[in-house]
Design a protein around this motif. Structure first.
Motif: not given
Length: 331
Positions: A286-290
């Protein structure tokens, strides 16, 4: 492997120092004796020095015998320790091989010294003995370096060296730095860009490819999820129930505290990031923006990847070519 075998194997770090000192001492003794014989002439070697050098040469045999015996004991204990399953990888394999080579070389060197003292072809046998001694000392230095790498981690020798020497020794700051992030910080993967560098700095020395204490590996997400011989170390979504977090927050004097003995302890901010990541479900990709970034960990994350912007219009990542100059001129 039974408890007695494990107990005897734990003596390896103690025993290994004896052959190092004794074999190097034998080398120094032989060098001094050789130099004394080489320079023996009026005005160069005085009468008081000759008996001292002679006694030094005579002590080489007993020192070599003790060095050979201690090398065999250290290699045997190391073999038992290696069979515990806590070590692996190419560094361990080469350390084990070189340890056996040291024990073999020490015994052969001792035998060659005895032969050189008794043989009629003393010049040849002495050359063989000295070659074996020099080779064994070189091998024990290499084995010792790999042993330190297994115990203290990659780059331990160069960690506090001056910059020029550290570069010559291959860098090695004793841990991995944060992974550089290309593109927008909010597109950085949380595990690889923020969490994994912390584990690499603080935990992988004892729980990595070359050494896996408690059969636990923290150098890859699969090992973190699998856990060790005592079971899982994280409970996804519940950091408070995770064994990893419990041990990190224990006082350094506690027998279960990690890292043990207060070595390279996890900082408060790093522990907060690990706790945050587990509470987020310990995602691998998972990306930080998620993810929901709390105020507690935001400064640490932004120090690693940059300012993570959230909300607002989403702009697509597209490559824009150079302008058409004639069209621009005609406009």
């Amino acid at each position: 492997m039974n408890e007695l075998t494990l107990f005897l194997g734990r003596f390896h770090p103690l025993l290994v120092h004896f052959p190092i000192v004794l074999l190097v001492l034998a080398g120094v003794s032989e060098l001094c004796a050789w130099w004394g014989r080489r320079t023996r002439s009026p005005g160069v070697l005085n009468t008081q020095a000759s008996p001292a050098l002679s006694a030094l040469a005579d002590s080489t045999g007993p020192v070599l015998s003790l060095g050979a015996i201690s090398a065999l004991a250290a290699a045997g204990a190391g073999y038992l320790l290696g069979g515990s399953g806590s070590y692996g990888g190419p560094t361990f394999v080469w350390h084990e091989r070189l340890g056996v080579a040291v024990a073999t070389g020490a015994v052969l060197t001792w035998c060659a010294w005895i032969l050189a003292r008794r043989s009629r072809h003393r010049k040849l046998t002495t050359a063989v003995y000295r070659t074996l001694l020099i080779t064994t000392i070189i091998v024990i230095a290499l084995a010792g370096h790999l042993g330190a790498t297994l115990t203290h981690g990659e780059g331990y020798l160069a960690e506090h060296a001056p910059a020029a020497i550290r570069g010559w020794l291959g860098g090695g700051a004793g841990g991995a730095a944060a992974v550089p992030v290309a593109g927008r910080p909010d597109q950085a993967v949380a595990y690889s860009s923020v969490v994994q560098p912390i584990l690499a700095r603080r935990c992988v020395n004892c729980h990595g490819r070359d050494r896996a204490e408690g059969k636990l590996r923290l150098d890859a997400i699969e090992g973190i999820r699998k856990g060790g011989e005592d079971g899982p170390v994280i409970v996804a979504g519940r950091a408070a129930d995770s064994e990893m977090i419990r041990r990190i927050w224990l006082p350094p004097s506690h027998k279960d505290a990690m890292p043990p003995g207060g070595r390279h302890p996890v900082t408060v901010s790093e522990a907060a990031v690990l706790r945050w990541w587990i509470d987020q479900g310990a995602p691998a990709d998972k990306k930080l923006g998620e993810l929901e970034i709390t105020a507690e960990v935001e400064p640490v994350i932004e120090a690693a990847v940059g300012v993570v912007t959230r909300g607002g219009p989403s702009l697509p990542d597209v490559n824009v070519g150079p302008p058409d100059r004639p069209a621009v001129a005609a406009a």
